[in-house]
Design a protein around this motif. Structure first.
Motif, PDB file in Angstrom:
ATOM      1  N   TRP A 168       0.831  -1.204   0.000  1.00  0.00           N
ATOM      2  CA  TRP A 168       0.000   0.000   0.000  1.00  0.00           C
ATOM      3  C   TRP A 168       0.865   1.254   0.000  1.00  0.00           C
ATOM      4  N   GLU A 169       2.074   1.172   0.599  1.00  0.00           N
ATOM      5  CA  GLU A 169       2.986   2.326   0.569  1.00  0.00           C
ATOM      6  C   GLU A 169       3.476   2.584  -0.853  1.00  0.00           C
ATOM      7  N   ILE A 170       3.820   1.515  -1.562  1.00  0.00           N
ATOM      8  CA  ILE A 170       4.286   1.679  -2.941  1.00  0.00           C
ATOM      9  C   ILE A 170       3.144   2.169  -3.829  1.00  0.00           C
ATOM     10  N   GLY A 171       1.962   1.544  -3.666  1.00  0.00           N
ATOM     11  CA  GLY A 171       0.805   1.981  -4.449  1.00  0.00           C
ATOM     12  C   GLY A 171       0.459   3.432  -4.185  1.00  0.00           C
ATOM     13  N   GLY A 172       0.535   3.838  -2.905  1.00  0.00           N
ATOM     14  CA  GLY A 172       0.255   5.228  -2.555  1.00  0.00           C
ATOM     15  C   GLY A 172       1.283   6.187  -3.123  1.00  0.00           C
ATOM     16  N   PHE A 173       2.555   5.796  -3.041  1.00  0.00           N
ATOM     17  CA  PHE A 173       3.635   6.650  -3.540  1.00  0.00           C
ATOM     18  C   PHE A 173       3.541   6.837  -5.051  1.00  0.00           C
ATOM     19  N   LEU A 174       3.412   5.723  -5.779  1.00  0.00           N
ATOM     20  CA  LEU A 174       3.307   5.814  -7.233  1.00  0.00           C
ATOM     21  C   LEU A 174       1.993   6.471  -7.649  1.00  0.00           C
TER      22      LEU A 174
END
Length: 417
Positions: free
Chosen positions: A255-261
């Motif tokens: 979810w951190e990667i999805g949120g960042f991208l």
């Protein structure tokens, strides 16, 4: 009830926005889910091979279908095929043999690729049908066209960013299978809106021959080549290499990667949507022309190379990636927004879907090459850091080729370069 051109376009755009949410979310779901199952970056990239390949074919034939039978048909086909693709993914299970999983998901992604480009071609072609012709003031008409293109393209990418975040959240909260089921249900509701559209949107008065698939315009052809390299340069490091690098090297959660991208794509979309206003702030009041394409692609060439150097010099990775992505996003957004305007400026309303289809065929081909290179080049590095640097250098080279291609662009008629 007879809908005005603006109401028709509003319905097309609403459907396109809903589609974009599912498209962005599905991209993150597939990357994260199959990386979690132990797939290599090259194997994950292969899952998108048919998605991108059939996008190439679809843009070419979709433009011809839209010109002959209207954009309503291509919009319906795209939305229904995406729903089918999502439904196909519901039964995918971790216990399936790897080869079966790859073949099955590639088939579902092929349908999704066809759907995405039918939908996008329909929405972007529809712009030309609602922007009024201004024979007495060509420049004013081009300004209006640039503004509408920027709003559609920017809003689409902002929503795609929301989709990236949505994909990470849905995977964390519900798991892969339930997530794609919920997205199929939501898109089915959006499809119902399009049933009121008339059938003549974008239909040419004379039926185009099959040979009309291939553009005869130098401007469209050269711009398409530049677009091919431009989007290959983005996807060679952004599609597979970057999310895997963030997860494997920095230990970020899905979810951190999805949120960042997702945040990156949202900001990228905002820049695209406000491109006409940004140009005005910088004193550029005329519509963009050839020199604008060349300037922004030349500027973009340096950014991936600088990020690669920062990683090589072992600068703080989070800072290098965050700052580098921010700079890349702003400059790439200006490139993309101006490109999207230029293809419509080079064409006329009568043959718009043919030319837009041909142009986005090149766009899809660039994504195809970039996606496969993203998985393959990343694996060449002995470490994740070396693989990421290799992808960034490949990106810089592809942008350079885009700039080189743009040197052959002709001036837009009645529009300053």
């Amino acid at each position: 009830m007879k809908l005005s051109p603006l109401q028709q376009y509003g319905i097309v755009t609403a459907n396109y926005w809903a589609f974009t949410l599912t498209d962005g979310a599905l991209r993150m779901l597939v990357v994260f889910h199959f990386h979690q199952l132990g797939f290599t970056t090259l194997e994950i990239a292969a899952l998108f091979l048919f998605y991108e390949f059939f996008g190439v074919v679809t843009n070419l034939y979709g433009g011809w279908i839209g010109a002959r039978y209207g954009l309503r048909l291509t919009l319906w086909m795209g939305t229904l095929l995406q729903i089918l693709s999502l439904l196909m993914l519901i039964p995918v299970a971790a216990g399936w043999p790897k080869l079966l999983s790859v073949i099955y998901v590639m088939a579902a992604q092929a349908i999704s690729g066809i759907a995405k480009d039918l939908n996008k071609m329909s929405a972007k072609s529809a712009i030309k049908t609602v922007v009024p012709e201004t024979p007495d003031d060509q420049q004013q008409g081009q300004k209006q066209l640039f503004k509408w293109v920027a709003i559609l393209t920017g809003s689409k990418n902002a929503l795609k960013g929301v989709g990236f975040f949505l994909g990470g959240v849905l995977l964390t909260a519900f798991g892969f299978n339930a997530a794609v089921g919920w997205m199929a249900a939501g898109l089915a509701l959006a499809f119902l809106l399009t049933l009121v559209l008339p059938g003549e949107i974008g239909k040419m008065k004379s039926k185009p021959a099959f040979a009309a698939l291939f553009s005869k315009s130098q401007g469209i052809n050269v711009l398409s080549l530049a677009r091919f390299f431009l989007f290959g340069a983005r996807d060679v490091w952004f599609v597979v290499a970057l999310p895997v690098f963030l997860e494997a090297s920095l230990g970020w959660s899905f979810w951190e990667i999805g949120g960042f991208l997702g945040l990156w794509v949202i900001v990228y979309g905002i820049v695209q949507g406000t491109a006409p206003g940004l140009r005005k702030l910088w004193g550029q009041t005329a519509p963009p022309g050839v020199s604008a394409v060349q300037f922004w692609s030349a500027l973009l060439t340096a950014i991936p190379a600088l990020i690669a150097v920062a990683l090589w010099r072992e600068v703080d990775v989070a800072v290098a990636i965050t700052a580098g992505l921010a700079a890349f996003g702003v400059v790439f957004a200006m490139n993309s927004s101006i490109h999207s305007y230029m293809v419509l400026a080079y064409t006329d309303a009568e043959s718009v879907s043919l030319n837009v289809g041909f142009y986005y065929m090149a766009n899809a081909a660039g994504r195809l090459v970039g996606t496969m290179l993203s998985g393959a080049v990343f694996m060449l590095g002995k470490t994740e850091f070396a693989g990421m640097q290799a992808c960034l250098w490949a990106s810089s080279l592809l942008v350079l080729l885009s700039w080189f291609s743009s040197l052959r662009l002709p001036a837009i008629r009645n529009v300053p370069g």
